[in-house]
Design a protein around this motif. Structure first.
Motif, PDB file in Angstrom:
ATOM      1  N   PHE A  85     -56.269  11.453 -20.066  1.00  0.00           N
ATOM      2  CA  PHE A  85     -56.069  10.976 -18.604  1.00  0.00           C
ATOM      3  C   PHE A  85     -54.982  12.064 -17.783  1.00  0.00           C
ATOM      4  N   ARG A  86     -53.801  11.992 -18.558  1.00  0.00           N
ATOM      5  CA  ARG A  86     -52.815  12.504 -17.869  1.00  0.00           C
ATOM      6  C   ARG A  86     -53.180  14.197 -17.580  1.00  0.00           C
ATOM      7  N   LEU A  87     -53.905  14.885 -18.554  1.00  0.00           N
ATOM      8  CA  LEU A  87     -54.265  16.204 -18.238  1.00  0.00           C
ATOM      9  C   LEU A  87     -55.252  16.072 -17.087  1.00  0.00           C
ATOM     10  N   ALA A  88     -56.256  15.155 -17.070  1.00  0.00           N
ATOM     11  CA  ALA A  88     -57.134  15.275 -16.032  1.00  0.00           C
ATOM     12  C   ALA A  88     -56.718  15.085 -14.684  1.00  0.00           C
ATOM     13  N   VAL A  89     -55.724  14.214 -14.669  1.00  0.00           N
ATOM     14  CA  VAL A  89     -54.790  13.928 -13.267  1.00  0.00           C
ATOM     15  C   VAL A  89     -54.163  15.265 -12.901  1.00  0.00           C
ATOM     16  N   PHE A  90     -53.479  15.842 -13.862  1.00  0.00           N
ATOM     17  CA  PHE A  90     -52.662  17.146 -13.538  1.00  0.00           C
ATOM     18  C   PHE A  90     -53.598  18.231 -13.000  1.00  0.00           C
ATOM     19  N   LEU A  91     -54.647  18.381 -13.571  1.00  0.00           N
ATOM     20  CA  LEU A  91     -55.680  19.501 -13.061  1.00  0.00           C
ATOM     21  C   LEU A  91     -56.207  19.218 -11.857  1.00  0.00           C
ATOM     22  N   THR A  92     -56.691  17.787 -11.620  1.00  0.00           N
ATOM     23  CA  THR A  92     -56.929  17.474 -10.429  1.00  0.00           C
ATOM     24  C   THR A  92     -56.102  17.669  -9.325  1.00  0.00           C
ATOM     25  N   VAL A  93     -54.970  17.079  -9.440  1.00  0.00           N
ATOM     26  CA  VAL A  93     -53.912  17.344  -8.389  1.00  0.00           C
ATOM     27  C   VAL A  93     -53.502  18.696  -8.013  1.00  0.00           C
ATOM     28  N   THR A  94     -53.414  19.408  -9.009  1.00  0.00           N
ATOM     29  CA  THR A  94     -53.077  20.830  -8.853  1.00  0.00           C
ATOM     30  C   THR A  94     -54.121  21.697  -8.393  1.00  0.00           C
ATOM     31  N   VAL A  95     -55.253  21.902  -9.244  1.00  0.00           N
ATOM     32  CA  VAL A  95     -56.147  22.857  -8.913  1.00  0.00           C
ATOM     33  C   VAL A  95     -57.139  22.560  -7.905  1.00  0.00           C
ATOM     34  N   GLU A  96     -57.806  21.131  -8.170  1.00  0.00           N
ATOM     35  CA  GLU A  96     -58.656  20.889  -7.041  1.00  0.00           C
ATOM     36  C   GLU A  96     -58.140  20.478  -5.713  1.00  0.00           C
ATOM     37  N   LEU A  97     -57.045  19.747  -5.649  1.00  0.00           N
ATOM     38  CA  LEU A  97     -56.499  19.491  -4.400  1.00  0.00           C
ATOM     39  C   LEU A  97     -55.860  20.418  -3.619  1.00  0.00           C
ATOM     40  N   SER A  98     -55.673  21.780  -4.235  1.00  0.00           N
ATOM     41  CA  SER A  98     -55.052  22.655  -3.533  1.00  0.00           C
ATOM     42  C   SER A  98     -55.744  23.293  -2.502  1.00  0.00           C
TER      43      SER A  98
END
Length: 221
Positions: A85-98
């Motif tokens: 989950f932490r990996l998923a949250v990190f990639l979502t916040v960085t890559v997707e929300l950019s």
């Protein structure tokens, strides 16, 4: 110590972004001159060379933020299935929300595209969404990948990431869809945003330290 360096570098990047923004709004002659001195030769060279223009357009699409976000979305789904989950949250916040950061910044500044643009592009010009999105995507992926690959490969991966960031940014200027200052601003804001995300959702694996087992990613949740 590492956090202090990250904060300092992000602050410097944010300063560069603000400098480009203020320079555009205030119409600084030196900045406008640099933009024109780079755009005009690129436009003259590309004019009458459709294959050259198409090649750069395809390259910027294949290595653009949209492609990265689609690929990372697959990684996020896999991470969720595997309960990382932490990996998923990190990639979502960085890559997707950019993407949200990009569109918000574009809306605020509302700079028109260069009149000499050789391909069509949506939205406004400042900052470059390609520069920002690719900067964030590459930095985020390197953060995840570097700890779990052999040390001998890390330098090559970093070099490849830097090359992708530079090529895409240069490509947007070659195509005249962005002023050079747009690209610099995109790189700067993208880096600052990445660092902010990294500090808020720090992966459980250190960014540069050696990891003995690839399984350490299992600790991301």
């Amino acid at each position: 110590m590492r956090s202090g360096w990250l904060i300092g570098s992000a602050a410097a990047a944010l300063g560069v972004y603000l400098l480009m923004w203020v320079g555009y709004v205030q119409g600084w002659v030196w900045l406008a001159g640099i933009d024109a001195d780079v755009l005009n030769p690129a436009n003259r060279f590309g004019d009458g060379r459709p294959r050259w223009v198409t090649a750069w357009d395809v390259l910027c699409t294949l290595l653009g933020p949209g492609a990265f976000r689609l690929a990372v979305l697959v990684v996020i789904v896999v991470a969720l299935v595997r309960r990382r989950f932490r990996l998923a949250v990190f990639l979502t916040v960085t890559v997707e929300l950019s993407a949200v950061v990009t569109e918000t910044a574009k809306y605020i500044v509302d700079r028109p595209r260069p009149d000499t643009a050789m391909v069509s592009a949506l939205s406004t010009s400042f900052p470059s969404g390609h520069a920002l999105g690719v900067m964030v995507s590459v930095a985020a992926l390197l953060t995840v990948v570097l700890p779990v690959v052999r040390p001998a490969l890390r330098g090559w991966l970093v070099a490849l990431g830097i090359a992708v960031i530079l090529v895409v940014g240069i490509g947007r200027v070659v195509l005249n869809v962005h002023h050079p200052s747009d690209v610099i601003a995109g790189w700067a804001l993208g880096y600052a945003y990445f660092v902010a995300c990294l500090l808020l959702v720090w992966p459980s694996v250190p960014v540069i330290e050696r990891a003995e087992k690839p399984a350490v990613l299992d600790n991301a949740h």
